[in-house]
Design a protein around this motif. Sequence first.
Motif, mmCIF file in Angstrom:
data_model
loop_
_atom_site.group_PDB
_atom_site.id
_atom_site.type_symbol
_atom_site.label_atom_id
_atom_site.label_comp_id
_atom_site.label_asym_id
_atom_site.label_seq_id
_atom_site.Cartn_x
_atom_site.Cartn_y
_atom_site.Cartn_z
ATOM 1 N N SER A 38 62.072 35.635 39.706
ATOM 2 C CA SER A 38 61.596 36.725 40.555
ATOM 3 C C SER A 38 62.032 38.107 40.080
ATOM 4 O O SER A 38 61.292 39.077 40.222
ATOM 5 N N VAL A 39 63.244 38.203 39.505
ATOM 6 C CA VAL A 39 63.772 39.501 39.094
ATOM 7 C C VAL A 39 63.513 39.762 37.612
ATOM 8 O O VAL A 39 62.855 40.736 37.241
ATOM 9 N N PHE A 40 64.022 38.876 36.738
ATOM 10 C CA PHE A 40 63.865 39.095 35.299
ATOM 11 C C PHE A 40 62.408 38.941 34.855
ATOM 12 O O PHE A 40 61.915 39.720 34.048
ATOM 13 N N ALA A 41 61.722 37.917 35.380
ATOM 14 C CA ALA A 41 60.330 37.677 34.981
ATOM 15 C C ALA A 41 59.326 38.349 35.909
ATOM 16 O O ALA A 41 58.120 38.307 35.646
ATOM 17 N N ARG A 42 59.818 38.929 37.008
ATOM 18 C CA ARG A 42 58.975 39.662 37.972
ATOM 19 C C ARG A 42 57.843 38.792 38.526
ATOM 20 O O ARG A 42 56.797 39.304 38.924
ATOM 21 N N GLY A 43 58.031 37.510 38.526
ATOM 22 C CA GLY A 43 57.043 36.593 39.078
ATOM 23 C C GLY A 43 55.815 36.397 38.221
ATOM 24 O O GLY A 43 54.884 35.682 38.628
ATOM 25 N N ILE A 44 55.758 36.990 37.034
ATOM 26 C CA ILE A 44 54.614 36.827 36.126
ATOM 27 C C ILE A 44 54.675 35.429 35.509
ATOM 28 O O ILE A 44 55.670 35.090 34.859
ATOM 29 N N PRO A 45 53.658 34.602 35.695
ATOM 30 C CA PRO A 45 53.718 33.203 35.236
ATOM 31 C C PRO A 45 54.141 33.028 33.780
ATOM 32 O O PRO A 45 54.999 32.186 33.476
ATOM 33 N N ALA A 46 53.556 33.829 32.873
ATOM 34 C CA ALA A 46 53.895 33.682 31.456
ATOM 35 C C ALA A 46 55.355 34.031 31.192
ATOM 36 O O ALA A 46 56.028 33.401 30.364
ATOM 37 N N ASP A 47 55.879 35.041 31.894
ATOM 38 C CA ASP A 47 57.282 35.418 31.720
ATOM 39 C C ASP A 47 58.218 34.406 32.377
ATOM 40 O O ASP A 47 59.330 34.170 31.898
ATOM 41 N N VAL A 48 57.770 33.827 33.486
ATOM 42 C CA VAL A 48 58.570 32.768 34.116
ATOM 43 C C VAL A 48 58.734 31.597 33.151
ATOM 44 O O VAL A 48 59.817 31.009 33.032
ATOM 45 N N ALA A 49 57.658 31.263 32.421
ATOM 46 C CA ALA A 49 57.734 30.188 31.437
ATOM 47 C C ALA A 49 58.785 30.487 30.369
ATOM 48 O O ALA A 49 59.534 29.602 29.941
ATOM 49 N N LYS A 50 58.864 31.758 29.947
ATOM 50 C CA LYS A 50 59.876 32.146 28.958
ATOM 51 C C LYS A 50 61.292 31.976 29.505
ATOM 52 O O LYS A 50 62.210 31.607 28.783
ATOM 53 N N ARG A 51 61.463 32.285 30.780
ATOM 54 C CA ARG A 51 62.795 32.220 31.391
ATOM 55 C C ARG A 51 63.214 30.801 31.747
ATOM 56 O O ARG A 51 64.377 30.561 32.041
ATOM 57 N N MET A 52 62.257 29.861 31.755
ATOM 58 C CA MET A 52 62.609 28.489 32.131
ATOM 59 C C MET A 52 63.547 27.842 31.124
ATOM 60 O O MET A 52 64.346 26.982 31.484
#
Length: 296
Positions: A38-52
């Motif tokens: 929610s914070v680092f990836a800002r909820g953007i699906p593609a960025d959430v995938a990077k943070r996983m």
Amino acid sequence: MKNIWTLAAIRIRMTLRNKAFLFFSLIMPMSFFFLYSSVFARGIPADVAKRMGPVISLTVMGTFWGLSATIVMWREQGILRRFRLAPLSAGDMLASSILANFALIVPTVFLELLLARVVYHVPTLGNLLSVCALSIVGIVSFGALGLIVASVTNTMQETQVINQILWFALLFFSGATFPLYWLPRAVQGVALFLPATYLVLGLQRAMVDASTLWDLRIELTSLVSWAVLAFFVASQLFRWEPEAKLPRNAKLWALATIFPFLILGIWENKYGTLRQTSAAMELSKPAAAQQSTTQH
């Protein structure tokens, strides 16, 4: 093998009664998951995938802390002495600890993957086979690290100090908190000697690039080699009673378990492309941004 399964079942029941387990195995990993997503990836699906990759790595790496603390606590309280009355070997006790640890952590990893799809609508989880393989190998490997810590420490206080030092290194120098390419060049060189770095980047590649098991063969082989060495050394140094003395060279044997990553770190610093791979993944645009650029 029956002894290992029985001991693992006992360990699971005892752990589930401990309130600290709920915090370290569920609340803390979920806190990292929502913070990163929610914070680092800002909820953007593609960025959430990077943070996983970092999120799952933190869940997996944290297993060494509870495992080492539990074994030392049991030794101090005389619980291990009671187990010794049964026909058990040190290998049985340590293998059951890793098996119980595995059974307790895997559900959290699957919950994180499920929430990524359901809550943040990540369109794909990459190569799930690679993600699962790295998660399994990571749980076993860092569980073995916990066994090493428990084998070379004498008191709970000493165990906690070493755990904190190790956790600090794993958290800040591996790419789990800050992407590897953000770190100073000298720190990147040190990071290439850490097992956690290969777990974090391996999981990121599996999630973002859908890397296959063959693509991740170096990460998997190095982690498996480390786990085998760590388990062997821990079984040789294992003590049932607090009064038992360690061999003089015990800590040298413990340090020797890092040998696979010593070789890998030297090679990566001279010839490897891991730093470039990390930068390429972090600098790649999210799918939504790419579509927006195309439309304009």
